[in-house]
Design a protein around this motif. Structure first.
Motif, PDB file in Angstrom:
ATOM      1  N   LEU A   1       0.838  -1.203   0.000  1.00 12.31           N
ATOM      2  CA  LEU A   1       0.000   0.000   0.000  1.00 12.31           C
ATOM      3  C   LEU A   1       0.872   1.251   0.000  1.00 12.31           C
ATOM      4  O   LEU A   1       0.550   2.254  -0.650  1.00 12.31           O
ATOM      5  CB  LEU A   1      -0.914  -0.023   1.223  1.00 12.31           C
ATOM      6  N   TRP A   2       1.979   1.219   0.741  1.00  9.17           N
ATOM      7  CA  TRP A   2       2.938   2.327   0.741  1.00  9.17           C
ATOM      8  C   TRP A   2       3.461   2.561  -0.671  1.00  9.17           C
ATOM      9  O   TRP A   2       3.523   3.704  -1.138  1.00  9.17           O
ATOM     10  CB  TRP A   2       4.094   1.984   1.683  1.00  9.17           C
ATOM     11  N   ALA A   3       3.831   1.469  -1.355  1.00  7.71           N
ATOM     12  CA  ALA A   3       4.373   1.596  -2.707  1.00  7.71           C
ATOM     13  C   ALA A   3       3.338   2.175  -3.665  1.00  7.71           C
ATOM     14  O   ALA A   3       3.661   2.999  -4.537  1.00  7.71           O
ATOM     15  CB  ALA A   3       4.840   0.225  -3.203  1.00  7.71           C
ATOM     16  N   LYS A   4       2.079   1.744  -3.523  1.00  9.39           N
ATOM     17  CA  LYS A   4       1.030   2.263  -4.393  1.00  9.39           C
ATOM     18  C   LYS A   4       0.800   3.742  -4.119  1.00  9.39           C
ATOM     19  O   LYS A   4       0.580   4.536  -5.043  1.00  9.39           O
ATOM     20  CB  LYS A   4      -0.257   1.471  -4.164  1.00  9.39           C
ATOM     21  N   ALA A   5       0.822   4.143  -2.851  1.00 10.84           N
ATOM     22  CA  ALA A   5       0.653   5.552  -2.518  1.00 10.84           C
ATOM     23  C   ALA A   5       1.818   6.376  -3.047  1.00 10.84           C
ATOM     24  O   ALA A   5       1.638   7.489  -3.555  1.00 10.84           O
ATOM     25  CB  ALA A   5       0.529   5.713  -1.000  1.00 10.84           C
ATOM     26  N   PHE A   6       3.033   5.839  -2.948  1.00  7.91           N
ATOM     27  CA  PHE A   6       4.208   6.539  -3.462  1.00  7.91           C
ATOM     28  C   PHE A   6       4.109   6.703  -4.970  1.00  7.91           C
ATOM     29  O   PHE A   6       4.445   7.758  -5.525  1.00  7.91           O
ATOM     30  CB  PHE A   6       5.474   5.757  -3.081  1.00  7.91           C
ATOM     31  N   SER A   7       3.618   5.653  -5.646  1.00 15.18           N
ATOM     32  CA  SER A   7       3.423   5.730  -7.091  1.00 15.18           C
ATOM     33  C   SER A   7       2.365   6.772  -7.442  1.00 15.18           C
ATOM     34  O   SER A   7       2.481   7.498  -8.435  1.00 15.18           O
ATOM     35  CB  SER A   7       3.008   4.352  -7.626  1.00 15.18           C
ATOM     36  N   ALA A   8       1.306   6.859  -6.605  1.00 16.60           N
ATOM     37  CA  ALA A   8       0.247   7.845  -6.860  1.00 16.60           C
ATOM     38  C   ALA A   8       0.775   9.270  -6.727  1.00 16.60           C
ATOM     39  O   ALA A   8       0.345  10.169  -7.468  1.00 16.60           O
ATOM     40  CB  ALA A   8      -0.917   7.618  -5.894  1.00 16.60           C
ATOM     41  N   THR A   9       1.718   9.502  -5.801  1.00 19.04           N
ATOM     42  CA  THR A   9       2.273  10.843  -5.665  1.00 19.04           C
ATOM     43  C   THR A   9       3.057  11.236  -6.908  1.00 19.04           C
ATOM     44  O   THR A   9       3.053  12.413  -7.300  1.00 19.04           O
ATOM     45  CB  THR A   9       3.196  10.930  -4.436  1.00 19.04           C
ATOM     46  N   GLU A  10       3.710  10.272  -7.558  1.00 21.70           N
ATOM     47  CA  GLU A  10       4.405  10.596  -8.802  1.00 21.70           C
ATOM     48  C   GLU A  10       3.406  10.962  -9.894  1.00 21.70           C
ATOM     49  O   GLU A  10       3.620  11.893 -10.674  1.00 21.70           O
ATOM     50  CB  GLU A  10       5.260   9.416  -9.269  1.00 21.70           C
ATOM     51  N   GLY A  11       2.269  10.225  -9.944  1.00 23.49           N
ATOM     52  CA  GLY A  11       1.243  10.571 -10.917  1.00 23.49           C
ATOM     53  C   GLY A  11       0.684  11.961 -10.682  1.00 23.49           C
ATOM     54  O   GLY A  11       0.432  12.721 -11.629  1.00 23.49           O
ATOM     55  N   THR A  12       0.516  12.324  -9.416  1.00 24.80           N
ATOM     56  CA  THR A  12       0.039  13.669  -9.080  1.00 24.80           C
ATOM     57  C   THR A  12       1.045  14.722  -9.540  1.00 24.80           C
ATOM     58  O   THR A  12       0.677  15.755 -10.119  1.00 24.80           O
ATOM     59  CB  THR A  12      -0.178  13.781  -7.562  1.00 24.80           C
ATOM     60  N   ALA A  13       2.328  14.471  -9.288  1.00 26.95           N
ATOM     61  CA  ALA A  13       3.365  15.408  -9.714  1.00 26.95           C
ATOM     62  C   ALA A  13       3.380  15.557 -11.230  1.00 26.95           C
ATOM     63  O   ALA A  13       3.582  16.659 -11.760  1.00 26.95           O
ATOM     64  CB  ALA A  13       4.727  14.921  -9.210  1.00 26.95           C
ATOM     65  N   ARG A  14       3.141  14.470 -11.940  1.00 26.37           N
ATOM     66  CA  ARG A  14       3.145  14.508 -13.400  1.00 26.37           C
ATOM     67  C   ARG A  14       2.011  15.375 -13.932  1.00 26.37           C
ATOM     68  O   ARG A  14       2.153  16.061 -14.937  1.00 26.37           O
ATOM     69  CB  ARG A  14       3.064  13.082 -13.933  1.00 26.37           C
ATOM     70  N   TRP A  15       0.845  15.338 -13.233  1.00 22.46           N
ATOM     71  CA  TRP A  15      -0.292  16.147 -13.666  1.00 22.46           C
ATOM     72  C   TRP A  15      -0.054  17.622 -13.382  1.00 22.46           C
ATOM     73  O   TRP A  15      -0.430  18.495 -14.184  1.00 22.46           O
ATOM     74  CB  TRP A  15      -1.567  15.689 -12.952  1.00 22.46           C
ATOM     75  N   ILE A  16       0.546  17.941 -12.239  1.00 28.60           N
ATOM     76  CA  ILE A  16       0.714  19.343 -11.863  1.00 28.60           C
ATOM     77  C   ILE A  16       1.808  20.017 -12.671  1.00 28.60           C
ATOM     78  O   ILE A  16       1.630  21.114 -13.204  1.00 28.60           O
ATOM     79  CB  ILE A  16       1.035  19.461 -10.358  1.00 28.60           C
ATOM     80  N   CYS A  17       2.952  19.360 -12.744  1.00 28.45           N
ATOM     81  CA  CYS A  17       4.108  19.999 -13.385  1.00 28.45           C
ATOM     82  C   CYS A  17       4.898  18.947 -14.166  1.00 28.45           C
ATOM     83  O   CYS A  17       5.924  18.448 -13.688  1.00 28.45           O
ATOM     84  CB  CYS A  17       4.987  20.658 -12.323  1.00 28.45           C
ATOM     85  N   PRO A  18       4.448  18.579 -15.365  1.00 29.68           N
ATOM     86  CA  PRO A  18       5.121  17.521 -16.132  1.00 29.68           C
ATOM     87  C   PRO A  18       6.511  17.928 -16.617  1.00 29.68           C
ATOM     88  O   PRO A  18       7.273  17.073 -17.067  1.00 29.68           O
ATOM     89  CB  PRO A  18       4.170  17.302 -17.314  1.00 29.68           C
ATOM     90  N   GLU A  19       6.851  19.229 -16.515  1.00 28.98           N
ATOM     91  CA  GLU A  19       8.158  19.675 -17.010  1.00 28.98           C
ATOM     92  C   GLU A  19       9.303  19.213 -16.112  1.00 28.98           C
ATOM     93  O   GLU A  19      10.463  19.204 -16.538  1.00 28.98           O
ATOM     94  CB  GLU A  19       8.198  21.211 -17.106  1.00 28.98           C
ATOM     95  N   VAL A  20       9.001  18.845 -14.859  1.00 33.65           N
ATOM     96  CA  VAL A  20      10.051  18.503 -13.886  1.00 33.65           C
ATOM     97  C   VAL A  20       9.928  17.032 -13.512  1.00 33.65           C
ATOM     98  O   VAL A  20       8.828  16.539 -13.218  1.00 33.65           O
ATOM     99  CB  VAL A  20       9.936  19.388 -12.631  1.00 33.65           C
TER     100      VAL A  20
END
Length: 584
Positions: free
Chosen positions: A423-442
């Protein structure tokens, strides 16, 4: 949208009593026997039982390179599992959502299908909601100036309504369904019973690394917490303070009132992360929001108490304050902070291309069993980490995938995976998806790197905290203080020639089972051989007389047939054992 004023929808005493009787009736109808029949019926309806009865399916679970036909077969199973879970209601929907995180147990084709599991069900009648509000809240329906009769959200556990408090604030009112707790408890008891049976059927190597009962206890313990909205309110308030005090672009919704079945909180008027207009922020503002969210989640991860469902739909961009607001704190994950520290350590080593050190940190996360080849495991981790050096979030080897792959390799090598890690790994993966939506340039790689100072501060702070080291200090003092007496005892035993050492040899379960199988087959072989030899002696030496009405030929034929049947049974058992082991 229809708005129902309190005075217009107030319930009479007779209506309250009628609704109470109906709710009690629904709860009484939820029994183990009825739910078992329902579960079996739904499984049969969607053909899942027939498919899973095909033994060739389980061989595909551990096969790495699957053909397109095999992948399509697994997709069909995943689709049928999703439909079964949706039909069986909240307990199984939550189970499916957790299984999505367990790529170490289920193939990717199945988990991808389960990701589309719908947690949207038709709302119950508004009268039941009014009854709960009237009985749960101190002021009942008088708490609200108005409340919408149509829910803004309807899931398997709860429904959410928009309302206005008498004090003038707009509020979101979350109300648990009245029968959901009884349904959860009944379904959990059934699932645990089936899990115990399944655990006994697992190969000994897999059983050593996967404890289904422990997994279910951990998962359903957290799920039952979701049925207490006071706990969710407390979690929201704690994280609200952290977000507003530490991060400029984050805030949490205010909590106005909470009971076990009702949560009244601030209504956030905004867009989800996936839907907000890009021109609403400059690039610098989007970057700052992404950094604040990432650092906030990393800090939560390091503390071992984190938002376990941190995907874009659970983060709103408030139109009024322009801040990011995490919502829906029902699913909270927990994990030992020592494991999270080890994870962030191997992330640091990976960025520096120190694969050997990263592999050593990974070995601190998973727990090898007696069936694990640690040299092979370390080599596989070393090779995996090399793929993630200087990776970017758009690649196959992104950081959200990294911890999930660590779990998969551990399971393939029969390691025990800590509860909560998936579950930790899935949540960590979800945070990367969130970052990709907000600022895909970084790249998320650099975002995590920017939190290194906070991570190391947390690691060092815990390692050198006197409370954390209290046990170690106590044991050291005890050993140092009692050492002279212990040494004296040892010398006395040597002096009186009374030094003894008790040793007990313990055989692992796999060897014990193999020895039992060998002995059983040897005994069966001796019985078969004895019957056949006796049959031959009867045919050659006995006179032609009758015993119990049977002639010599009949007795010999019966003995020969029995020996043949037992011999075939012995061959079938050998073949079946080999087939079972090939599943995994």
């Amino acid at each position: 949208m229809e708005v129902a004023e309190k005075r217009a929808f107030g319930l009479t005493a007779a209506e309250m009593e009628q609704i109470k009787r109906e709710i009690d009736k629904y709860k009484a109808e939820i029994s183990k026997a009825k739910r078992q029949r329902k579960i079996v019926g739904v499984i049969a309806k969607h053909g899942l039982g027939y498919i899973l009865n095909d033994s060739s399916i389980f061989r595909l679970f551990r096969k790495r390179n699957r053909s397109p036909e095999e992948s399509e077969k697994l997709q069909k199973i995943g689709r049928r599992m999703r439909m079964v879970f949706e039909d069986l209601g909240p307990t199984f929907i939550k189970l499916g959502q957790v299984l999505v995180t367990r790529n170490d147990i289920l193939p990717e084709e199945i988990t991808l299908e389960l990701e589309s599991l719908l947690d949207k069900v038709p709302p119950i009648h508004f009268d039941y909601i009014k009854y709960i509000l009237e009985t749960e809240l101190p002021e009942g329906l008088d708490t609200f100036e108005s409340i919408d009769a149509e829910p803004i959200g309807s899931a398997s556990l709860a429904q959410v309504y928009r309302a206005r408090l008498k004090t003038g604030e707009d509020a979101a009112v979350k109300v648990l369904r009245p029968t959901v707790e009884k349904l959860f408890q009944t379904d959990i008891s059934i699932i645990k019973k089936w899990a115990r049976r399944l655990q006994k059927q697992l190969p000994v190597e897999m059983a050593a690394s996967l404890d289904l009962n422990e997994l279910l206890n951990d998962y359903y313990g957290g799920s039952m917490d979701e049925l207490n909205l006071v706990r969710e309110a407390r979690t929201m308030e704690e994280h609200h303070k952290i977000a507003e005090n530490r991060f400029e672009w984050l805030r949490g919704p205010d909590v106005y009132l909470a009971t076990k079945n009702v949560l009244v909180m601030e209504f956030i008027d905004g867009w989800t992360i996936k839907d907000f207009p890009v021109d609403f922020f400059t690039f610098e503002e989007r970057l700052q929001i992404m950094l604040d969210l990432a650092h906030y989640y990393i800090e939560s991860f390091m503390n071992g108490n984190y938002h376990a469902d941190a995907h874009g739909s659970n983060i709103l961009i408030c139109k009024k304050t322009r801040k990011a607001v995490p919502i829906d704190w029902g699913m909270i994950g927990k994990m030992d902070t020592m494991h999270t520290q080890a994870i962030f350590r191997f992330l640091m080593h990976t960025r520096l291309n120190q694969a050997e050190d990263a592999a050593e940190c990974a070995m601190d996360v998973v727990m090898p069993t007696i069936y694990t080849d640690t040299i092979k495991l370390r080599d596989q981790y070393r090779a995996m980490f090399l793929n993630y050096v200087n990776s970017t979030q758009g690649e196959k080897y992104n950081w959200g995938r990294l911890v999930l792959e660590l779990i998969n390799i551990g399971m393939m090598n029969y390691c025990k995976i800590p509860n909560g890690l998936a579950l930790w790994a899935k949540a960590f993966s979800a945070t990367e998806g969130t970052a990709r939506w907000i600022c895909p340039e970084v790249s998320y790689h650099h975002v995590v790197e920017s939190a290194d100072t906070a991570v190391m501060k947390g690691v060092i702070g815990r390692r050198f905290n006197y409370r954390a080291n209290a046990t170690w200090i106590t044991e050291f003092v005890k050993m140092f203080g009692t050492m002279p007496r212990r040494i004296n005892k040892i010398l006395e035993h040597f002096y009186y020639n009374d030094f003894r050492m008790n040793m007990q040899m313990r055989v692992d379960k796999r060897t014990e089972n193999m020895a039992n199988q060998i002995m059983n087959r040897l005994a069966l072989t001796m019985i078969v051989a004895s019957i056949i030899i006796a049959t031959g002696l009867i045919m050659s030496n006995m006179p032609d007389v009758e015993f119990f009405g049977l002639t010599k030929a009949a007795i010999a034929s019966t003995g020969l047939a029995l020996g043949l049947v037992l011999g075939l049974y012995l061959l079938w058992r050998i073949w079946r054992t080999r087939k079972t082991r090939s599943f995994f």
